[in-house]
Design a protein around this motif. Structure first.
Motif, PDB file in Angstrom:
ATOM      1  N   ILE A 102       0.997  -1.192   0.056  1.00  0.00           N
ATOM      2  CA  ILE A 102       0.050  -0.105   0.052  1.00  0.00           C
ATOM      3  C   ILE A 102       0.953   1.298  -0.081  1.00  0.00           C
ATOM      4  O   ILE A 102       0.402   2.209  -0.305  1.00  0.00           O
ATOM      5  CB  ILE A 102      -0.818  -0.142   1.198  1.00  0.00           C
ATOM      6  CG1 ILE A 102      -2.048   1.126   0.988  1.00  0.00           C
ATOM      7  CG2 ILE A 102      -0.216   0.276   2.494  1.00  0.00           C
ATOM      8  CD1 ILE A 102      -3.362   1.015   2.012  1.00  0.00           C
ATOM      9  N   MET A 103       2.137   1.170   0.446  1.00  0.00           N
ATOM     10  CA  MET A 103       3.169   2.433   0.550  1.00  0.00           C
ATOM     11  C   MET A 103       4.422   1.916  -0.054  1.00  0.00           C
ATOM     12  O   MET A 103       4.760   0.776   0.106  1.00  0.00           O
ATOM     13  CB  MET A 103       3.150   2.888   1.789  1.00  0.00           C
ATOM     14  CG  MET A 103       1.887   3.515   2.237  1.00  0.00           C
ATOM     15  SD  MET A 103       1.893   4.568   3.615  1.00  0.00           S
ATOM     16  CE  MET A 103       2.016   5.937   2.834  1.00  0.00           C
ATOM     17  N   SER A 104       5.208   2.752  -0.651  1.00  0.00           N
ATOM     18  CA  SER A 104       6.402   2.380  -1.196  1.00  0.00           C
ATOM     19  C   SER A 104       7.623   2.458  -0.310  1.00  0.00           C
ATOM     20  O   SER A 104       7.446   2.990   0.763  1.00  0.00           O
ATOM     21  CB  SER A 104       6.655   3.288  -2.458  1.00  0.00           C
ATOM     22  OG  SER A 104       5.748   3.284  -3.211  1.00  0.00           O
ATOM     23  N   VAL A 137      14.611   8.484  -3.069  1.00  0.00           N
ATOM     24  CA  VAL A 137      14.059   7.304  -4.287  1.00  0.00           C
ATOM     25  C   VAL A 137      12.955   6.554  -3.667  1.00  0.00           C
ATOM     26  O   VAL A 137      12.952   6.166  -2.549  1.00  0.00           O
ATOM     27  CB  VAL A 137      15.297   6.526  -4.499  1.00  0.00           C
ATOM     28  CG1 VAL A 137      14.878   5.209  -5.211  1.00  0.00           C
ATOM     29  CG2 VAL A 137      16.611   7.141  -5.106  1.00  0.00           C
ATOM     30  N   ARG A 138      11.974   6.087  -4.309  1.00  0.00           N
ATOM     31  CA  ARG A 138      10.753   5.448  -4.040  1.00  0.00           C
ATOM     32  C   ARG A 138      10.694   4.427  -5.043  1.00  0.00           C
ATOM     33  O   ARG A 138      10.718   4.469  -6.132  1.00  0.00           O
ATOM     34  CB  ARG A 138       9.686   6.405  -4.119  1.00  0.00           C
ATOM     35  CG  ARG A 138       9.538   7.666  -3.574  1.00  0.00           C
ATOM     36  CD  ARG A 138       9.543   7.354  -1.985  1.00  0.00           C
ATOM     37  NE  ARG A 138       9.839   8.618  -1.307  1.00  0.00           N
ATOM     38  CZ  ARG A 138       9.089   9.165  -0.011  1.00  0.00           C
ATOM     39  NH1 ARG A 138       8.204   8.242   0.441  1.00  0.00           N
ATOM     40  NH2 ARG A 138       9.261  10.259   0.420  1.00  0.00           N
ATOM     41  N   THR A 139      10.613   3.363  -4.666  1.00  0.00           N
ATOM     42  CA  THR A 139      10.368   1.800  -5.397  1.00  0.00           C
ATOM     43  C   THR A 139       9.382   1.016  -4.679  1.00  0.00           C
ATOM     44  O   THR A 139       9.039   1.237  -3.426  1.00  0.00           O
ATOM     45  CB  THR A 139      11.746   1.292  -5.676  1.00  0.00           C
ATOM     46  OG1 THR A 139      12.203   0.943  -4.270  1.00  0.00           O
ATOM     47  CG2 THR A 139      12.563   2.065  -6.342  1.00  0.00           C
ATOM     48  N   GLN A 140       9.109   0.022  -5.351  1.00  0.00           N
ATOM     49  CA  GLN A 140       7.980  -0.993  -4.745  1.00  0.00           C
ATOM     50  C   GLN A 140       8.352  -2.297  -4.968  1.00  0.00           C
ATOM     51  O   GLN A 140       7.611  -3.358  -4.829  1.00  0.00           O
ATOM     52  CB  GLN A 140       6.797  -0.695  -5.487  1.00  0.00           C
ATOM     53  CG  GLN A 140       6.236   0.614  -5.262  1.00  0.00           C
ATOM     54  CD  GLN A 140       4.665   0.897  -5.786  1.00  0.00           C
ATOM     55  OE1 GLN A 140       4.213   0.522  -6.657  1.00  0.00           O
ATOM     56  NE2 GLN A 140       4.256   2.268  -5.422  1.00  0.00           N
ATOM     57  N   THR A 193       2.675   6.235  -3.784  1.00  0.00           N
ATOM     58  CA  THR A 193       4.186   6.491  -4.006  1.00  0.00           C
ATOM     59  C   THR A 193       4.989   7.009  -2.598  1.00  0.00           C
ATOM     60  O   THR A 193       6.251   7.239  -2.631  1.00  0.00           O
ATOM     61  CB  THR A 193       4.466   7.647  -5.088  1.00  0.00           C
ATOM     62  OG1 THR A 193       3.932   8.684  -4.428  1.00  0.00           O
ATOM     63  CG2 THR A 193       3.903   6.862  -6.234  1.00  0.00           C
ATOM     64  N   ALA A 194       4.205   7.407  -1.681  1.00  0.00           N
ATOM     65  CA  ALA A 194       4.690   7.687  -0.355  1.00  0.00           C
ATOM     66  C   ALA A 194       4.986   6.579   0.449  1.00  0.00           C
ATOM     67  O   ALA A 194       4.828   5.560   0.143  1.00  0.00           O
ATOM     68  CB  ALA A 194       3.606   8.634   0.416  1.00  0.00           C
ATOM     69  N   SER A 195       5.936   6.837   1.535  1.00  0.00           N
ATOM     70  CA  SER A 195       6.349   5.906   2.438  1.00  0.00           C
ATOM     71  C   SER A 195       5.918   6.018   3.854  1.00  0.00           C
ATOM     72  O   SER A 195       5.719   7.198   4.448  1.00  0.00           O
ATOM     73  CB  SER A 195       7.951   5.622   2.177  1.00  0.00           C
ATOM     74  OG  SER A 195       8.145   5.633   0.918  1.00  0.00           O
TER      75      SER A 195
END
Length: 423
Positions: free
Chosen positions: A196-198, A274-277, A347-349
């Motif tokens: 649900i969040m990165s 940096v944001r990734t999944q 895309t948030a964490s």
């Protein structure tokens, strides 16, 4: 309890929302930076104790973290979590209760402070839920934990609480639950099974040049030009190295060098987020950052190798399938078509999941909207949601108080009661 029973129970028990609206305004006007949430924590602990409902309150956990434990017979142990810290942002909402606060940050720099991410809503909603659930003690059984976490924005608070013996001070929960106010239409609630969040990684990159007079650039190695080359080249990582079917975001949020226009500095600092999944994409992006930084420094004739320091790291937030299905049933019965069981992965964490994953326990997290209904509908009709609806971390981020607060309180109570069943 079946979802319909929960709906009836919740609608029969309320709290003084005038009090909690005023409390929200207080928290909003008095924000505190990460690791400095002393007054927020003190007021939250005091209010929990003042309920005289039997909460056992533990304070100063992992900094200013605190938790209240309400034991109410046999059953599951459920943890509800809210984060407390604010951001170094100058508020520009124009609200009568807007923040005028300034604080020294961890680098000893005085900065304006704002609750630009809605943590003031989270704290207020959890305090109201704590009172409301205590009023319903005759209707549920188990142990309720309400936990107020410091230092979420710097990704350190949840781990700090665990490392400081959190679960020596309070029971280990069977389920960890949390929520976040988002730039969605107020009344909206969204959740999903799985990610649900990165995941997120942040870095401070120091580039070394040779300083000198602005009139003699040939006698220097200019770190500003070096940093500009790094920033521009980093923009190609996602567009040219990541599979278009995969998700990644690379943001350069800060570039600092020099103090005045006629002096070439001897160094520059670049801060990257940096944001990734998924881990494969993450590893590829991080390797590309290191390769590009080192290559640009070599091409520019840097006087030293660049220093790349990891500043924060957020885990991905994964909603447990079984727990989330149960929460979905309760939310669908109560919120009806305002509930979205397939909200997109953000895309948030967040770091809240550490409170569960550190103990091998399942988690569930959801979003609730805070944008004024008319403002949202007008922007949607004009096709200007991205332009006209302020997002988290914006100086204009100001969730409408109601029905946002009621929705947040309802969601916390519903989720908790889903698992706190009478034997």
């Amino acid at each position: 309890m079946v979802p319909q029973d929960l709906t009836s129970l919740l609608r029969s028990t309320t709290v003084d929302f005038d009090f909690y609206e005023a409390l929200y305004k207080h928290f909003h006007s008095q924000p505190e930076l990460s690791c400095q949430e002393s007054q927020t924590a003190a007021k939250s602990a005091s209010l929990l104790r003042s309920l005289n409902a039997g909460y056992e309150v533990q304070t100063s956990i992992g900094g200013y973290g605190l938790a209240g434990v309400l034991k109410n017979g046999d059953g599951k142990t459920v943890l509800l979590r809210a984060d407390m810290d604010a951001l170094p942002v100058k508020e520009d909402t124009g609200l009568e209760y807007s923040s005028k606060v300034k604080m020294r940050d961890n680098d000893d720099i005085v900065k304006p402070v704002m609750h630009a991410c809605g943590h003031d809503f989270h704290v207020t909603a959890l305090l109201a839920a704590a009172e409301r659930l205590a009023k319903m003690k005759e209707s549920w059984s188990g142990t309720l934990i309400v936990l107020f976490q410091p230092n979420e924005e710097r990704a350190g608070g949840a781990q700090a609480m665990v490392d400081d013996g959190l679960y020596d001070k309070i029971p280990i929960p069977d389920i960890v639950l949390g929520q976040h106010v988002m730039p969605q239409r107020t009344g909206y609630v969204g959740c999903r099974i799985g990610n649900i969040m990165s995941e997120a990684d942040s870095f401070k990159i120091t580039l070394y040049g040779r300083g000198g007079h602005g009139s003699m650039p040939h006698r220097t190695v200019d770190p500003v030009v070096m940093a500009a080359s790094v920033v521009m080249k980093l923009q190609t990582v996602v567009s040219r190295e990541v599979d278009p079917d995969q998700f990644a975001v690379l943001t350069v949020g800060s570039l600092q060098a020099g103090q005045t226009e006629n002096i070439i500095s001897d160094r520059a600092e670049v801060r990257v987020n940096v944001r990734t999944q998924n881990h494969e994409v993450r590893n590829k992006v991080l390797a590309a950052i290191r390769r590009i930084v080192k290559g640009e420094c070599e091409a520019s004739g840097a006087t030293e190798a660049p220093l790349i320091e990891n500043t924060t790291k957020f885990p991905s937030s994964v909603n447990d399938e079984a727990v989330t299905k149960d929460v979905h049933r309760s939310f669908e019965a109560f919120f009806g078509n305002q509930f979205d069981p397939n909200t997109p992965c953000s895309t948030a964490s967040e770091d809240y999941s550490i409170l569960g994953s550190s103990q091998g326990k399942p988690c569930c997290f959801w979003f609730f909207g805070g944008t004024d209904e008319k403002a949202w509908d007008d922007a949607e009709k004009k096709g200007r949601l991205a332009e006209d609806v302020p997002v988290n971390h914006s100086p204009f981020f100001a969730p409408v108080i109601q029905p946002t607060l009621c929705t947040g309180v309802d969601a916390l109570c519903l989720a908790a009661l889903t698992f706190l069943k009478k034997p």
